[in-house]
Design a protein around this motif. Structure first.
Motif, PDB file in Angstrom:
ATOM      1  N   ALA A 108     -41.633   0.109 -45.401  1.00 30.15           N
ATOM      2  CA  ALA A 108     -41.585   1.468 -44.869  1.00 30.15           C
ATOM      3  C   ALA A 108     -41.970   2.486 -45.933  1.00 30.15           C
ATOM      4  O   ALA A 108     -42.472   3.572 -45.619  1.00 30.15           O
ATOM      5  N   GLU A 109     -41.780   2.119 -47.172  1.00 33.52           N
ATOM      6  CA  GLU A 109     -42.126   3.003 -48.286  1.00 33.52           C
ATOM      7  C   GLU A 109     -43.604   3.365 -48.284  1.00 33.52           C
ATOM      8  O   GLU A 109     -43.993   4.457 -48.692  1.00 33.52           O
ATOM      9  N   PHE A 110     -44.454   2.466 -47.818  1.00 34.04           N
ATOM     10  CA  PHE A 110     -45.888   2.742 -47.783  1.00 34.04           C
ATOM     11  C   PHE A 110     -46.224   3.887 -46.832  1.00 34.04           C
ATOM     12  O   PHE A 110     -47.206   4.595 -47.034  1.00 34.04           O
ATOM     13  N   VAL A 111     -45.410   4.060 -45.789  1.00 36.30           N
ATOM     14  CA  VAL A 111     -45.685   5.066 -44.759  1.00 36.30           C
ATOM     15  C   VAL A 111     -44.789   6.288 -44.910  1.00 36.30           C
ATOM     16  O   VAL A 111     -45.230   7.423 -44.719  1.00 36.30           O
ATOM     17  N   LEU A 112     -43.541   6.067 -45.268  1.00 32.52           N
ATOM     18  CA  LEU A 112     -42.552   7.151 -45.252  1.00 32.52           C
ATOM     19  C   LEU A 112     -42.104   7.590 -46.639  1.00 32.52           C
ATOM     20  O   LEU A 112     -41.390   8.585 -46.764  1.00 32.52           O
ATOM     21  N   GLY A 113     -42.520   6.865 -47.672  1.00 30.39           N
ATOM     22  CA  GLY A 113     -42.056   7.213 -49.004  1.00 30.39           C
ATOM     23  C   GLY A 113     -40.687   6.628 -49.284  1.00 30.39           C
ATOM     24  O   GLY A 113     -40.145   5.825 -48.505  1.00 30.39           O
TER      25      GLY A 113
ATOM     26  N   SER B 193     -50.903  12.054 -39.982  1.00 28.69           N
ATOM     27  CA  SER B 193     -51.104  13.268 -39.197  1.00 28.69           C
ATOM     28  C   SER B 193     -50.153  13.304 -37.998  1.00 28.69           C
ATOM     29  O   SER B 193     -49.637  14.368 -37.629  1.00 28.69           O
ATOM     30  N   LEU B 194     -49.893  12.150 -37.380  1.00 28.77           N
ATOM     31  CA  LEU B 194     -48.930  12.086 -36.283  1.00 28.77           C
ATOM     32  C   LEU B 194     -47.522  12.442 -36.756  1.00 28.77           C
ATOM     33  O   LEU B 194     -46.776  13.158 -36.082  1.00 28.77           O
ATOM     34  N   LEU B 195     -47.150  11.953 -37.922  1.00 23.57           N
ATOM     35  CA  LEU B 195     -45.822  12.236 -38.458  1.00 23.57           C
ATOM     36  C   LEU B 195     -45.662  13.714 -38.808  1.00 23.57           C
ATOM     37  O   LEU B 195     -44.648  14.339 -38.490  1.00 23.57           O
ATOM     38  N   SER B 196     -46.673  14.266 -39.458  1.00 21.10           N
ATOM     39  CA  SER B 196     -46.583  15.665 -39.880  1.00 21.10           C
ATOM     40  C   SER B 196     -46.608  16.620 -38.680  1.00 21.10           C
ATOM     41  O   SER B 196     -46.021  17.711 -38.737  1.00 21.10           O
TER      42      SER B 196
ATOM     43  N   ALA C 268     -40.006   8.280 -37.039  1.00 17.00           N
ATOM     44  CA  ALA C 268     -40.032   7.166 -37.983  1.00 17.00           C
ATOM     45  C   ALA C 268     -38.641   6.901 -38.540  1.00 17.00           C
ATOM     46  O   ALA C 268     -37.835   7.818 -38.723  1.00 17.00           O
ATOM     47  N   TYR C 269     -38.400   5.623 -38.846  1.00 19.95           N
ATOM     48  CA  TYR C 269     -37.114   5.200 -39.382  1.00 19.95           C
ATOM     49  C   TYR C 269     -37.338   4.172 -40.486  1.00 19.95           C
ATOM     50  O   TYR C 269     -38.247   3.326 -40.397  1.00 19.95           O
ATOM     51  N   HIS C 270     -36.485   4.258 -41.517  1.00 21.89           N
ATOM     52  CA  HIS C 270     -36.349   3.149 -42.459  1.00 21.89           C
ATOM     53  C   HIS C 270     -35.394   2.155 -41.822  1.00 21.89           C
ATOM     54  O   HIS C 270     -34.178   2.345 -41.835  1.00 21.89           O
ATOM     55  N   ALA C 271     -35.918   1.107 -41.243  1.00 17.03           N
ATOM     56  CA  ALA C 271     -35.094   0.130 -40.516  1.00 17.03           C
ATOM     57  C   ALA C 271     -34.737  -1.015 -41.446  1.00 17.03           C
ATOM     58  O   ALA C 271     -35.577  -1.868 -41.758  1.00 17.03           O
TER      59      ALA C 271
ATOM     60  N   ALA D 117     -37.418  19.544 -38.847  1.00 15.72           N
ATOM     61  CA  ALA D 117     -36.371  18.582 -39.164  1.00 15.72           C
ATOM     62  C   ALA D 117     -36.612  17.245 -38.486  1.00 15.72           C
ATOM     63  O   ALA D 117     -36.127  16.204 -38.932  1.00 15.72           O
ATOM     64  N   PHE D 118     -37.376  17.282 -37.410  1.00 18.13           N
ATOM     65  CA  PHE D 118     -37.686  16.059 -36.670  1.00 18.13           C
ATOM     66  C   PHE D 118     -38.550  15.121 -37.495  1.00 18.13           C
ATOM     67  O   PHE D 118     -38.544  13.907 -37.291  1.00 18.13           O
ATOM     68  N   ASN D 119     -39.311  15.661 -38.446  1.00 20.83           N
ATOM     69  CA  ASN D 119     -40.268  14.871 -39.199  1.00 20.83           C
ATOM     70  C   ASN D 119     -39.636  14.110 -40.351  1.00 20.83           C
ATOM     71  O   ASN D 119     -40.308  13.312 -41.007  1.00 20.83           O
TER      72      ASN D 119
END
Length: 1016
Positions: A96-101, A120-123, A129-132, A327-329
């Motif tokens: 998940a770090e690759f996508v969410l940091g 772009s979808l996340l921003s 997105a979740y760190h699962a 805050a949703f992002n």
């Protein structure tokens, strides 16, 4: 003197002890790794009713036609489905770090640029997105089961990962099928094995052929256009394996990683634009869920419990999720099992009955307040049923409310757990009822506060229940566990008794033979005392989780300290031992070519000068051998950081990787050439170089040349789609190595000359007793010659095989371990009175274990090299890949066992029986090399089994102690194999030479009788 411990007795008692150990180990593993209690069957309409203490029979409701069952679920649920179609995209091994940091920091620039559309979808707030967090073991099969069933499987699922069976427990896919959905699967064939006959279309690929990074994903993407345009499916599963394979080959920082992420980003964009953006006027709403089964370490492996391995991704993309709130992002943390109840409620099917997941926060924001609370209520009811399975009677009697925010520990007694969970559930139910009551009454109140109280109360109950269920130690049959430990303890005591008897016999012989040596008449030497203390230190260290994670430091300390003691012994001996004693001892040591080649270099001009000079050169030579072992050990220590806590720190291997592929390949070639030179020197020391020796020698060069070609070809074709030429070459090497070893083992004892065959005329001129003594001595020398040739063949071809299979960064460590073993053998054989044999065998065993960790292994499943297990395998085979994986993992310990054959060949057993050369010395030749590793392993196995039993409720029992126990079981198999090779080789060689000696002796006796008659 007649020995009381014969070879037959030793073999019988050892086999009995080993069988007892296997029996006890089986009992313990069956008891310690059982299947967790689960609810049978599938969830149905009862999932939408408050659980009771009485069984609910709902077979008639569950047998409704799919369409009616779907409507029935919708009516009972009171939570309308948010979507009609689901695209489940699994990117294997994506952290998940690759996508969410990580740590509230954005991903690196390289990763952001590799997935521009997803970012772009996340921003823009169009994805959630979740760190699962994934539970260990972090391998594919149990993680897929967790996502579709919401249940955490047993730890031994790591073994079943290589032989996946159909999933019979309740899960989302079967629930979807029951309401009439059509399912399509493309990608990892694990899905097909878990759900046979469930898909209307499928195209599976093997997940274990990790050398393929292109075709394995292209095989999925080539179907995308047709599948996205089709309207006959409700669930489309896409499981991409290429990114995981890139990690296995080159690590998470591989140059292939960014292009592979860009490829996955293009797939996400294609699905989003084709199925989601163009569905506004379509009645079927599609949800795209992008998940990963696990992460990966810096080296690209997985299976352990580190953050890098457990940090998986859960990304939801759909129209109902879009939100412009900043805050949703922000990515949220969750558990991987939370995916199952969330998808079940979003698509209107019952939550799987063994689920321990909690609805993901934020995923139900599009629902009304009443529907959100209803969804949380359904999740709580399902969790309560599972709790009642683990703790019968929960909420069946009068509830005793307890207050406070005390933590819920998994090792609390059941009554305390029932009270805590009962209180939390009652509080959530009361808050929910209070909110409903105030919605229908005229009482004015803060409705939002009541809603938040009810929501937080439900999440608190669900969180505590999920934590308790996921970490609760399964009830283990204590009687079965204690029985297993008792049997293993009996086996260990039996093995210790055999070793003590053998030690006593050897000690008595040494005292009689070396009565003039005051040093050898000492009961204990410092090296013996340290060896025993070191074993005790190692056993005690296994009780600490940190020491288990960093076990390599224990072995490096034990090995380096023991050889420092050897060095100190050499220095002290040089100050005490007279030169005359050295020359006397040296006369007995020149029976083997290895010792001859060493002693011939130490000749001097005169007798006195020769004695003094030989003594000085000999001691300097011994010291240089020990220093070589110590220096190489220090290099090996710094090659891999190893372990868990400091694996990220710089080491030699990381620096070498940074230098580039050219230098790595250069070091590989240099290592291969060095091994070829050393192997040729070892073959040149064979006393009788008959045609057999030259055949083996030439075969060695041919195999070395093939390995060289494989190194060149495999590196140039590492990103290619096919590897037919590389695989064919590897298969040829396998055949060549196996054939030469088998040929040498079975043929050399029949054709290698024995000394008495050549010197029979001289024997005939001597007395009968002298003739028998010389014949016995020549027989033993013949056994050592054959054993030396077989041992040399084993070791050098084993090293060639490791240069083929190991990660290319490990080629130099393989050579280092080989040099350490050979240097120690030469040292032990050069001066027979320096150390007792059991200490020498223990030192070689220590070197093997140190080399095991020096090659990058650890007690984490993540360090298992999966990529090398498929070299030379065109189609996936669980058995073949498992064998290769074992060979790679235990390369150094097995090399130590194979080296003991050379050690036996240069260790003159006649020195122990100078007055009884005809006595059977087979048990003295192989006693300590076979028994001592068995005893050392048995002591550690029994001790750690007891530790594991005591730690069964420990926080790290599944992440630290259980993986170590699996490694220990595999090490036990390694010891069995090594001991079997040693025993079979020596026994077979002696048996063949005994047959040959008997035939030759009979023929020679007949010829003498004939000559005597003719003379008369």
């Amino acid at each position: 003197m007649v020995s009381g411990l014969t070879c037959g007795k030793l073999a019988s008692w050892t086999i009995a002890a080993v069988l007892l150990q296997i029996l006890g180990l089986s009992f313990f593993m069956i008891g310690f790794f059982p299947v967790k209690p689960t609810l049978p069957g599938f969830s149905g309409p009862e999932s939408y009713r408050m659980p009771t203490c009485e069984p609910v029979l709902n077979a008639q409701d569950s047998e409704l036609p799919p369409e009616k069952l779907r409507s029935f679920y919708k009516e009972l649920s009171k939570v309308p489905p948010s979507y009609d179609r689901l695209v489940l995209m699994v990117i294997d091994g994506l952290p998940a770090e690759f996508v969410l940091g990580r740590d509230n920091k954005p991903p690196t620039k390289t990763m952001t640029e590799a997935m521009p559309y997803t970012q772009s979808l996340l921003s823009a707030g169009k994805a959630r997105a979740y760190h699962a967090k994934a539970e260990p073991p972090t391998v594919t099969m149990p993680r897929l089961k967790a996502m579709v069933s919401g249940a955490v499987g047993g730890f031994l699922d790591v073994a079943f990962n290589f032989n996946t069976q159909a999933l019979l427990d309740d899960n989302l896919l079967d629930q979807f099928k029951r309401i009439g959905w059509n399912l399509v699967m493309l990608g990892d064939e694990t899905w097909i094995k878990l759900f046979p006959k469930l898909f209307i279309r499928q195209d599976g690929v093997s997940s274990f052929f990790v050398k393929d990074t292109i075709e394995v994903d292209f095989n999925i993407s080539r179907h995308l256009d047709a599948e996205l345009a089709a309207e006959d499916w409700n669930l489309l599963i896409l499981h991409y394996l290429g990114l995981d394979h890139v990690g296995h080959i080159g690590g998470r920082h591989s140059i292939l990683m960014a292009p592979k992420l860009k490829e996955m980003d293009d797939v996400i964009m294609m699905i989003h634009t084709h199925t989601i953006l163009h569905q506004r006027n379509n009645a079927a709403d599609t949800l795209l869920v992008v998940v990963s089964d696990h992460g990966m370490t810096s080296s690209g492996n997985h299976g352990g419990s580190s953050y890098e391995e457990t940090d998986s991704l859960a990304l939801f993309i759909g129209l109902s999720i879009e939100n412009s709130d900043s805050a949703f992002n922000v990515p949220m943390s969750a558990s991987q099992v939370d995916v199952a109840p969330t998808l079940a409620l979003l698509f209107g099917v019952p939550i799987p009955n063994n689920n321990i997941g909690v609805i993901l926060r934020g995923m139900l924001d599009s629902l009304t307040d009443e529907q959100r609370l209803r969804a949380l209520q359904l999740n709580s009811w399902q969790m309560l049923r599972l709790l009642q399975e683990h703790s019968p009677g929960l909420l069946c009697g009068n509830l005793t409310g307890i207050g406070g925010d005390i933590g819920l520990l998994t090792n609390q007694d059941v009554d305390s757990t029932n009270e805590k969970l009962g209180y939390l559930f009652s509080k959530a139910t009361s808050s929910h009822n209070m909110w409903l009551l105030r919605q229908t009454s005229d009482v004015t109140s803060n409705s939002n506060d009541d809603l938040e109280l009810a929501v937080s109360s439900y999440y608190k109950f669900l969180g505590n229940a999920s934590e308790w269920l996921s970490h609760r130690a399964t009830d283990k049959p204590i009687n079965l566990l204690l029985s297993g430990i008792a049997i293993m303890l009996i086996s260990c005591i039996l093995q210790l008794n055999i070793v003590f008897k053998l030690f006593k016999e050897v000690f008595i012989i040494e005292r009689k033979h070396f009565s003039l040596s005051k040093e050898l008449n000492q009961v204990w030497h410092i090296d013996e005392s340290f060896t025993l203390i070191g074993i005790l230190i190692h056993v005690l260290s296994l009780g600490a989780s940190s020491m288990v994670e960093e076990e390599q430091y224990t072995w490096h300390f034990l090995t380096s300290t023991l050889f420092l003691i050897f060095l100190l012994s050499v220095i002290r001996s040089s100050l005490k031992t007279p030169a005359s004693y050295f020359m006397k001892s040296n006369k007995h040591e020149n029976n083997h070519p290895l010792r001859k080649s060493l002693s011939n270099e130490e000749s001097g001009p005169t007798t006195n000068d020769k004695s003094s000079r030989s003594k000085q050169l000999h001691e300097n030579y011994q010291a240089s051998l020990i220093l070589l072992v110590l220096i190489l050990g220090r290099v090996l220590r710094g090659w891999h950081q190893g372990g868990v806590n400091w694996a990220h720190l710089p080491d030699i291997s990381k620096l070498l990787i940074q230098t580039g592929d050219f230098y790595i390949k250069a070091f590989q070639i240099i290592t291969l050439l060095g091994l070829m030179v050393l192997g040729s020197f070892a073959f040149s020391l064979v006393r009788r170089r008959i045609s057999l020796v030259y055949i083996v020698w030439i075969s060695y060069f041919i195999c070395g040349f093939l390995v060289l070609l494989h190194i060149i070809d495999s590196q140039s074709n590492i990103i290619g789609p096919t590897y037919s030429s590389v695989n064919s070459m590897a298969q040829i090497i396998y055949i060549c190595v196996g054939s030469v070893i088998l040929f040498t083992v079975f043929v050399s004892p029949w054709v290698l000359p024995v000394d008495h065959e050549v010197g029979s005329v001289i024997t005939g001129l001597k007395s009968s007793s002298q003739s028998n003594d010389m014949q016995s001595s020549s027989f033993l020398l013949g056994v050592r010659d054959c054993t030396y040739l077989i041992g040399t063949t084993f070791t050098v071809f084993w090293c060639l095989l490791q240069l083929l299979l190991q990660q290319r960064i490990n080629d130099i460590p393989v050579l280092i371990v080989y040099l350490q073993e050979m240097a120690s053998i030469i040292y032990f054989s050069s001066y027979r009175t320096k150390h007792r044999q059991w200490v020498e065998v223990a030192a070689m065993y220590f070197l093997g274990m140190t080399g095991h960790f020096g090659l990058g292994n650890s007690n984490s499943l993540a360090t298992i090299d999966v990529a090398g297990a498929f070299i030379g395998i065109s189609n996936h085979s669980t058995v073949l890949s498992g064998i290769l994986m074992f060979i790679i993992t235990y390369a150094a310990p097995l090399l130590a066992f194979l080296s003991m054959l050379i050690y036996i060949s240069v260790k003159d057993m006649n020195d122990l029986l100078p007055n009884h050369p005809g006595l059977d010395t087979l048990h003295l030749m192989i006693g300590f090399p076979c028994l001592l590793p068995l005893v050392l392993n048995s002591v550690v196995l029994v001790a750690f089994t007891i530790i594991l039993l005591l730690m069964r409720n420990h926080l790290f029992v599944w992440s630290v102690f259980s993986p170590k126990y699996l490694y220990l079981c595999a090490s036990t198999v390694c010891v069995y194999i090594g001991v079997l090779i040693i025993a079979f080789t020596v026994v077979y060689t002696r048996s063949v030479l005994a047959v040959r000696s008997g035939v030759k002796s009979s023929l020679y006796t007949n010829s003498l009788d004939t000559k005597s008659v003719s003379d008369d």
